[in-house]
Scaffold this active site. Structure first.
Site, PDB file in Angstrom:
ATOM      1  N   TYR A 138       0.868  -1.181   0.000  1.00 32.23           N
ATOM      2  CA  TYR A 138       0.000   0.000   0.000  1.00 32.23           C
ATOM      3  C   TYR A 138       0.901   1.226   0.000  1.00 32.23           C
ATOM      4  O   TYR A 138       1.630   1.459   0.968  1.00 32.23           O
ATOM      5  CB  TYR A 138      -0.875  -0.057   1.250  1.00 32.23           C
ATOM      6  CG  TYR A 138      -1.883   1.052   1.411  1.00 32.23           C
ATOM      7  CD1 TYR A 138      -2.801   1.345   0.407  1.00 32.23           C
ATOM      8  CD2 TYR A 138      -1.940   1.779   2.591  1.00 32.23           C
ATOM      9  CE1 TYR A 138      -3.747   2.341   0.572  1.00 32.23           C
ATOM     10  CE2 TYR A 138      -2.883   2.774   2.770  1.00 32.23           C
ATOM     11  CZ  TYR A 138      -3.784   3.057   1.765  1.00 32.23           C
ATOM     12  OH  TYR A 138      -4.718   4.050   1.938  1.00 32.23           O
ATOM     13  N   TYR A 188     -11.995  -4.559   6.671  1.00 30.34           N
ATOM     14  CA  TYR A 188     -10.690  -4.292   7.299  1.00 30.34           C
ATOM     15  C   TYR A 188     -10.813  -3.261   8.416  1.00 30.34           C
ATOM     16  O   TYR A 188     -10.399  -3.479   9.553  1.00 30.34           O
ATOM     17  CB  TYR A 188      -9.686  -3.807   6.246  1.00 30.34           C
ATOM     18  CG  TYR A 188      -8.363  -3.383   6.868  1.00 30.34           C
ATOM     19  CD1 TYR A 188      -7.379  -4.323   7.110  1.00 30.34           C
ATOM     20  CD2 TYR A 188      -8.127  -2.056   7.221  1.00 30.34           C
ATOM     21  CE1 TYR A 188      -6.185  -3.956   7.712  1.00 30.34           C
ATOM     22  CE2 TYR A 188      -6.942  -1.684   7.822  1.00 30.34           C
ATOM     23  CZ  TYR A 188      -5.969  -2.633   8.063  1.00 30.34           C
ATOM     24  OH  TYR A 188      -4.791  -2.270   8.675  1.00 30.34           O
ATOM     25  N   HIS A 189     -11.392  -2.103   8.097  1.00 29.92           N
ATOM     26  CA  HIS A 189     -11.465  -1.030   9.078  1.00 29.92           C
ATOM     27  C   HIS A 189     -12.475  -1.315  10.179  1.00 29.92           C
ATOM     28  O   HIS A 189     -12.421  -0.694  11.244  1.00 29.92           O
ATOM     29  CB  HIS A 189     -11.789   0.298   8.380  1.00 29.92           C
ATOM     30  CG  HIS A 189     -10.665   0.798   7.528  1.00 29.92           C
ATOM     31  ND1 HIS A 189     -10.615   0.554   6.183  1.00 29.92           N
ATOM     32  CD2 HIS A 189      -9.545   1.504   7.836  1.00 29.92           C
ATOM     33  CE1 HIS A 189      -9.514   1.101   5.688  1.00 29.92           C
ATOM     34  NE2 HIS A 189      -8.856   1.675   6.664  1.00 29.92           N
ATOM     35  N   LYS A 222     -11.153  16.432  16.664  1.00 26.01           N
ATOM     36  CA  LYS A 222     -10.354  15.868  15.582  1.00 26.01           C
ATOM     37  C   LYS A 222     -10.219  16.911  14.472  1.00 26.01           C
ATOM     38  O   LYS A 222     -11.098  17.042  13.620  1.00 26.01           O
ATOM     39  CB  LYS A 222     -10.999  14.587  15.042  1.00 26.01           C
ATOM     40  CG  LYS A 222     -10.832  13.401  15.975  1.00 26.01           C
ATOM     41  CD  LYS A 222     -11.083  12.079  15.294  1.00 26.01           C
ATOM     42  CE  LYS A 222     -10.097  11.776  14.180  1.00 26.01           C
ATOM     43  NZ  LYS A 222      -8.695  11.637  14.655  1.00 26.01           N
ATOM     44  N   ASP A 236      -8.412  13.745   9.121  1.00 25.09           N
ATOM     45  CA  ASP A 236      -8.168  12.405   9.642  1.00 25.09           C
ATOM     46  C   ASP A 236      -9.466  11.823  10.191  1.00 25.09           C
ATOM     47  O   ASP A 236     -10.043  12.348  11.140  1.00 25.09           O
ATOM     48  CB  ASP A 236      -7.101  12.458  10.741  1.00 25.09           C
ATOM     49  CG  ASP A 236      -6.960  11.144  11.482  1.00 25.09           C
ATOM     50  OD1 ASP A 236      -7.144  10.090  10.834  1.00 25.09           O
ATOM     51  OD2 ASP A 236      -6.673  11.163  12.688  1.00 25.09           O
ATOM     52  N   HIS A 277      -9.766   8.601  11.318  1.00 22.49           N
ATOM     53  CA  HIS A 277      -9.549   7.509  12.267  1.00 22.49           C
ATOM     54  C   HIS A 277      -9.979   7.979  13.652  1.00 22.49           C
ATOM     55  O   HIS A 277      -9.206   8.569  14.389  1.00 22.49           O
ATOM     56  CB  HIS A 277      -8.072   7.101  12.291  1.00 22.49           C
ATOM     57  CG  HIS A 277      -7.654   6.315  11.098  1.00 22.49           C
ATOM     58  ND1 HIS A 277      -6.919   6.849  10.071  1.00 22.49           N
ATOM     59  CD2 HIS A 277      -7.882   5.019  10.756  1.00 22.49           C
ATOM     60  CE1 HIS A 277      -6.700   5.921   9.149  1.00 22.49           C
ATOM     61  NE2 HIS A 277      -7.273   4.807   9.542  1.00 22.49           N
TER      62      HIS A 277
END
Length: 686
Positions: A15, A169-170, A551, A555, A557
């Protein structure tokens, strides 16, 4: 060597992408020369969220976690001297997936490629963006329409392309259990397939072609037996759903096709050399079992918990794959787990639990309804909180973090500044200047439209009007998007045109509804911190301590921020958490409006050096410079020292895994800022 023919290895990817299209192109060509067999493109956050590099929200984010692609010129440079007709390219892009595929197709056409031969994948799973990754743009309905239109287009025009990989995945990164990971991914797949079927864009007799191009992108953690069973359960459930719900008779079209990146959540900043064996174990989960083997594998690098990996670090991860595929005898045998009663029992259990959860979601109205109600998000936040609690209690052991912490000096990280790759801050200025020059010059370029005939090749403004008209109606949006790509429209202009029609969406945070995961009985660490919070609030005469969790930037996440918010709430704080994607101006304004005692910022994208000082300066300018600001994220030591010198009260990185302890330290900073005497450990431990 046995008599059976040796299996072909899986696609091997890393990646990659950073800084500029030119730098990323050089990296791709070097990786291909080293034996990598496919490309996996990382885009920066402005590209993923539909902003041009000079937008206010893009500040500090350009080229950080991937490559900026703002228009056709960038896509040309990204794949210069890489024949796209011969390449298998995975693009991790969701909200703007249609746009990036259009740019890719046009760049391939300019190379002379037959687009029907293009192979690759666009991630294009918007549901997991609402739940875990945070690069969504539009509301669920319009987002599903974009996905649907793209799938219909590729089936008819780019038949070898995977227009979506349902991405669990996340979900695991956000705390999903194996049952949640499978169930939520399958519920998303059902929502997508139902939408394509009901759109009428693909004839019923060709629906098997749609199912055959649906792929998945999964996570593999270090519990590799459980993870391997998870993959077998995934395949079994997918076969059942596609056969029974959609009537797909051809077993080849029902095949569960997936790529994988192994778990980044489990990589540790402490003793990072241990990450190598973690990566190997996680890779085995998706390669050992032939009947559940990934079709493509990309591995993180050992130092991703420290910062951006260098090319050498990525090479190490590629070599791990190559040693397994080419030196071992793994590919010479049929499935080595066939007939194992242990494996079958675990798979049966997973299948039963997942089917029950899928039914529960369908009873709610499906995945989209479960997103909008907040059910899926709150379940993930709760699971993640429980996992963190087990780690802090030592029930889940992580070598080098909560056990076996004594270590020899690490030569790999002796010089932390050279153990990771850094992106030159001047890159952003270069990219911003480029986008402005592109906008200024594109109208003068006659070759940008294949000759410039405005009746055949629309101008930028004409293409955007056409896009908005299509969005307001019901036609497939891909053709209008291709016109925009050819006309020289930018990423931000394409997304903004659709924002005008579709609006934007702020996903539920899941924080307020998350149950308590850590007990606060007398004598427990959380009980002691609760007492500390209460005593500090009493001394300040403020009723309750108030913590703003913010945040800044793009981003998405949010897992760490959510866990801090939940634990602070359980410790007695009044928590102000408004979700992701805020400007420093919005964060400082909220801090003043809510009269908070501390501001906690969370950034994992590398934009901390630009955004955190801005928050500090705005608070000082408003006369609130005494409010302590703490920071959490992937922050290199030199950056942490600079931010502390600039006025940040405390910096927390992945090595600070004890959330209750972090909350206690936040209280200490509040006391220090308000000139209260420290609470010594015999009174209330920090």
């Amino acid at each position: 060597m046995t008599e059976r023919q040796k299996d072909r290895p899986w696609l091997m990817r890393t990646y990659a992408g950073h800084s500029t299209a030119e730098a990323s192109n050089e990296l791709y060509r070097r990786n291909l020369a080293k034996g990598q067999t496919g490309l996996s493109v990382a885009f920066d956050l402005p590209t993923q969220t539909g902003y041009d590099p000079d937008h206010i929200l893009a500040r500090g984010e350009v080229g950080r976690v991937g490559v900026p692609v703002s228009h056709l010129g960038d896509m040309r440079r990204l794949f210069q001297d890489i024949p796209l007709e011969q390449m298998n390219t995975s693009m991790t892009i969701n909200a703007t997936a249609m746009w990036l595929l259009a740019l890719y197709q046009v760049a391939a056409e300019e190379q002379g490629a037959d687009i029907s031969k293009l192979q690759g994948t666009t991630q294009n799973d918007i549901v997991k963006e609402y739940l875990s990754r945070g690069t969504h743009v539009f509301p669920p309905g319009p987002s599903l329409r974009l996905t649907t239109d793209m799938i219909a287009y590729t089936v008819n025009h780019i038949p070898k392309w995977n227009p979506i990989n349902i991405c669990s995945y996340h979900l695991q990164e956000a705390g999903a259990t194996p049952v949640q990971e499978i169930s939520y991914a399958m519920a998303t797949a059902i929502a997508v397939l139902d939408s394509v079927r009901d759109s009428g864009q693909v004839p019923e007799e060709r629906f098997g072609e749609v199912v055959a191009r649906i792929s998945f992108f999964v996570n593999a953690g270090v519990r590799f037996i459980e993870e391997m069973c998870k993959m077998r359960a995934f395949g079994r459930i997918w076969d059942t759903i596609t056969r029974e719900r959609y009537g797909i008779a051809d077993p080849k079209q029902r095949r569960f096709r997936y790529g994988v990146q192994v778990n980044s959540l489990g990589l540790t900043e402490a003793q990072p050399e241990n990450n190598v064996q973690r990566i190997v174990l996680e890779m085995l989960a998706v390669t050992l079992s032939k009947d559940a083997r990934a079709r493509a594998v990309q591995l993180p690098a050992w130092n991703e918990a420290l910062g951006l990996p260098r090319p050498w670090d990525q090479q190490w991860s590629l070599r791990i794959q190559q040693v397994l595929a080419h030196e071992s005898d793994l590919l010479e045998y049929d499935d080595i787990f066939a007939g194992s009663h242990v494996i079958e029992a675990k798979v049966d259990s997973l299948v039963a639990d997942c089917l029950a959860e899928i039914d529960r979601i369908q009873e709610m109205g499906g995945a989209m309804a479960a997103v909008e109600s907040g059910y899926l998000k709150s379940q993930l936040v709760s699971s993640h909180a429980e996992r963190r609690a087990r780690i802090e209690a030592g029930e889940d052991k992580i070598v080098g973090v909560n056990c076996f912490q004594q270590t020899e000096p690490n030569p790999l990280t002796a010089d932390l500044d050279t153990a990771i790759m850094t992106v030159d801050g001047a890159v952003e200025d270069t990219i911003v200047e480029r986008i402005r020059r592109w906008r200024a010059e594109r109208q003068e370029s006659s070759d940008r439209q294949g000759g410039g005939d405005p009746f055949v090749f629309p101008t930028v403004s004409q293409a955007l009007v056409r896009l908005k008209e299509a969005a307001a109606g019901t036609e497939n949006l891909m053709e209008a998007t291709l016109e925009c790509a050819r006309a020289g429209v930018t990423t931000g202009e394409w997304a903004n045109a659709l924002r005008e029609v579709f609006g934007e969406f702020r996903a539920p945070t899941g924080v307020s509804s998350a149950p308590v995961a850590v007990t606060a009985e007398e004598g427990t660490p959380l009980a002691l911190v609760r007492e500390k919070v209460a005593r500090t609030a009493e001394e300040l005469g403020s009723g309750r301590l108030r913590l703003l969790v913010g945040k800044p930037g793009l981003d998405g996440h949010s897992n760490g921020a959510e866990q801090i918010a939940v634990r602070a709430r359980d410790a007695g704080f009044e928590v102000v958490y408004q979700g992701i994607r805020l400007t420093p101006e919005e964060i400082s304004a909220a801090a003043l409006a809510e009269d908070v005692h501390c501001v906690g910022l969370s950034i994992l994208s590398g934009s901390h050096s630009a955004l955190v000082p801005d928050v500090l300066e705005r608070l000082r300018g408003a006369g609130a410079g005494d409010i302590p600001v703490v920071l959490g994220g992937i922050i290199p030591q030199t950056d942490a020292e600079a931010l502390m010198a600039a006025g940040v009260a405390a910096v927390f990185t992945p090595k600070d895994f004890g959330i209750t302890e972090i909350i206690g330290r936040i209280v200490d900073e509040i006391r220090k800022a308000n000139k209260l005497s420290p609470l010594i450990s015999t009174e209330v431990p920090a």
